[in-house]
Write an enzyme that holds these catalytic residues in place. Structure first.
Site, PDB file in Angstrom:
ATOM      1  N   GLN A 240      -2.632 -14.237  -1.994  1.00 24.25           N
ATOM      2  CA  GLN A 240      -1.577 -13.284  -1.663  1.00 24.25           C
ATOM      3  C   GLN A 240      -1.150 -12.496  -2.899  1.00 24.25           C
ATOM      4  O   GLN A 240      -0.793 -13.074  -3.922  1.00 24.25           O
ATOM      5  CB  GLN A 240      -0.380 -14.056  -1.096  1.00 24.25           C
ATOM      6  CG  GLN A 240       0.872 -13.236  -0.880  1.00 24.25           C
ATOM      7  CD  GLN A 240       0.973 -12.640   0.513  1.00 24.25           C
ATOM      8  OE1 GLN A 240       0.047 -12.721   1.282  1.00 24.25           O
ATOM      9  NE2 GLN A 240       2.099 -12.042   0.815  1.00 24.25           N
TER      10      GLN A 240
ATOM     11  N   ARG B  88       0.001 -11.458 -11.298  1.00 23.57           N
ATOM     12  CA  ARG B  88       1.371 -11.959 -11.415  1.00 23.57           C
ATOM     13  C   ARG B  88       1.448 -13.429 -11.813  1.00 23.57           C
ATOM     14  O   ARG B  88       2.541 -13.938 -12.070  1.00 23.57           O
ATOM     15  CB  ARG B  88       2.136 -11.729 -10.099  1.00 23.57           C
ATOM     16  CG  ARG B  88       1.576 -12.521  -8.936  1.00 23.57           C
ATOM     17  CD  ARG B  88       2.192 -12.116  -7.620  1.00 23.57           C
ATOM     18  NE  ARG B  88       1.724 -13.023  -6.565  1.00 23.57           N
ATOM     19  CZ  ARG B  88       2.481 -13.494  -5.596  1.00 23.57           C
ATOM     20  NH1 ARG B  88       3.756 -13.169  -5.539  1.00 23.57           N
ATOM     21  NH2 ARG B  88       1.981 -14.289  -4.679  1.00 23.57           N
TER      22      ARG B  88
ATOM     23  N   HIS C  53       6.293  -4.953  -7.123  1.00 25.63           N
ATOM     24  CA  HIS C  53       7.010  -5.667  -6.049  1.00 25.63           C
ATOM     25  C   HIS C  53       8.481  -5.863  -6.458  1.00 25.63           C
ATOM     26  O   HIS C  53       8.953  -6.983  -6.630  1.00 25.63           O
ATOM     27  CB  HIS C  53       6.315  -7.011  -5.840  1.00 25.63           C
ATOM     28  CG  HIS C  53       6.636  -7.699  -4.546  1.00 25.63           C
ATOM     29  ND1 HIS C  53       7.885  -7.699  -3.984  1.00 25.63           N
ATOM     30  CD2 HIS C  53       5.849  -8.427  -3.715  1.00 25.63           C
ATOM     31  CE1 HIS C  53       7.854  -8.409  -2.858  1.00 25.63           C
ATOM     32  NE2 HIS C  53       6.628  -8.860  -2.682  1.00 25.63           N
TER      33      HIS C  53
ATOM     34  N   ASP D 296       9.471  -5.602   7.126  1.00 24.84           N
ATOM     35  CA  ASP D 296       8.264  -5.691   6.290  1.00 24.84           C
ATOM     36  C   ASP D 296       7.371  -4.507   6.656  1.00 24.84           C
ATOM     37  O   ASP D 296       6.519  -4.610   7.536  1.00 24.84           O
ATOM     38  CB  ASP D 296       7.552  -7.028   6.507  1.00 24.84           C
ATOM     39  CG  ASP D 296       6.433  -7.270   5.506  1.00 24.84           C
ATOM     40  OD1 ASP D 296       6.144  -6.358   4.708  1.00 24.84           O
ATOM     41  OD2 ASP D 296       5.840  -8.368   5.526  1.00 24.84           O
TER      42      ASP D 296
ATOM     43  N   GLU E  93       9.121  -1.148  -2.949  1.00 24.33           N
ATOM     44  CA  GLU E  93       8.005  -1.299  -3.879  1.00 24.33           C
ATOM     45  C   GLU E  93       7.142  -0.044  -3.930  1.00 24.33           C
ATOM     46  O   GLU E  93       6.586   0.377  -2.920  1.00 24.33           O
ATOM     47  CB  GLU E  93       7.136  -2.487  -3.441  1.00 24.33           C
ATOM     48  CG  GLU E  93       7.955  -3.728  -3.106  1.00 24.33           C
ATOM     49  CD  GLU E  93       7.153  -4.785  -2.374  1.00 24.33           C
ATOM     50  OE1 GLU E  93       5.925  -4.870  -2.611  1.00 24.33           O
ATOM     51  OE2 GLU E  93       7.739  -5.533  -1.568  1.00 24.33           O
TER      52      GLU E  93
END
Length: 333
Positions: free
Chosen positions: A104, A109, A186, A231, A290
């Site tokens: 994901q 990150r 994000h 979302d 984002e």
């Protein structure tokens, strides 16, 4: 990299760097963060600040000149590899979401970045607090995503406290092969109460609804407000988006370049309770908007470079009959 200083607290030590080939500015300190992870602290002379962890190239704090925190980080965030830090500004690369072969939101990150001691030339900056980081693939990374790249990230604080992130991604493959990726900053914004927040600049646009199997819809409302889980991936968005927080009388303005899409996300109550590193009620005090490149993935041939930039500012809002004029906010910011 020169002088070191130890603070009066025995538990905390910081190292102050002078610029080395542009790697650090004098307004940046290296310090120990949660669980001993290295972080860089940027300070502007008027009082604004930002913190960037080398783990993830992850901005975890952005404060205005009054010391108010503008980003949301969960009280349950886990600062321990390989878990990504929940909140701040995670960088999604080379994959946004779960639509693809990778984990994901990709792996940038939750990798350790290095200070970039030889960054590419940037335009002469008007800011003094900045740092350059770089990520290159490890042997393990190449096994799961078989491409060579250089990902350079500059994090900077402007004189007025604006936070700027500039990403440069170059294909360094020697086998002649291009690669393709999706990307997002994000960003988790700190808000007073999600029910008092509206997003301006995305009205009338098409979006993919991730809660409805990525079906495509057109936004009907005058502004985006929040009463349940959201979302969505908005497509072909303007270079400027505003987040209006009525209770705090504050407006966040996102300016972006090279990032045509915008994700809007809030997990709401049920999803929040299901996320282990997220407080049950914390959804009320955060909103992700984002800057992203998702609908049309970026493809780079060997030697080619892509650049994506976002600039965040927080400005006071003024009321007019209980409503804020979004056009004035966007035009004047």
């Amino acid at each position: 990299m020169s002088s070191e200083k130890v603070s009066s607290s025995a538990a905390t030590s910081t190292t102050t760097f002078t610029p080395s080939s542009g790697a650090f500015s004098p307004h940046v300190e290296l310090a120990k963060g949660v669980n001993g992870l290295d972080k860089l602290v940027l300070r502007e002379f008027r009082g604004s600040s930002a913190e960037v962890y080398l783990y993830g190239g992850h901005v975890t704090s952005w404060k205005n000149d009054h010391g108010e925190e503008l980003l949301f980080v969960s009280s349950k965030a886990i600062y321990k590899p390989p878990k990504a830090i929940r909140g701040g500004i995670p960088i999604c690369f080379p994959q946004f979401g779960s639509l693809g072969p990778l984990e994901q939101h990709g792996f940038a990150r939750n990798r350790f970045w290095a200070v970039d001691t030889d960054p590419p030339p940037f335009p002469t900056p008007t800011y003094r607090a900045f740092v350059d980081l770089i990520l290159k693939p490890s042997e393990e990374d190449i096994k799961i995503w078989p491409h060579s790249y250089e990902f350079r990230l500059r994090v900077a604080l402007g004189p007025g406290g604006d936070l700027m992130l500039t990403s440069r991604i170059r294909n360094t493959n020697t086998d002649g092969k291009p690669f393709t990726f999706t990307f997002a900053y994000h960003t988790y914004f700190s808000v007073s109460d999600i029910s008092e927040v509206r997003v301006e600049g995305l009205e009338t646009l098409d979006y993919f609804d991730n809660l409805k199997n990525r079906e495509r819809f057109t936004e009907q409302g005058d502004a985006i407000t929040f009463e349940s889980e959201v979302d969505k991936i908005y497509l072909s968005t303007p270079t400027k988006i505003a987040i209006l927080d009525h209770e705090k009388k504050r407006t966040f303005v996102i300016r972006k370049d090279g990032l045509p899409d915008a994700v809007v996300w809030n997990p709401w109550d049920k999803k929040a309770k299901a996320i282990s590193d997220f407080g049950d009620d914390e959804y009320k005090h955060m909103l992700c908007v984002e800057a992203a490149a998702i609908e049309k993935p970026i493809t780079l041939k060997p030697g080619e470079e892509w650049k994506g930039r976002q600039e965040l500012s927080a400005v006071p809002s003024s009321y007019c009959s209980g409503q804020l004029d979004p056009q004035k906010v966007l035009q004047s910011s």
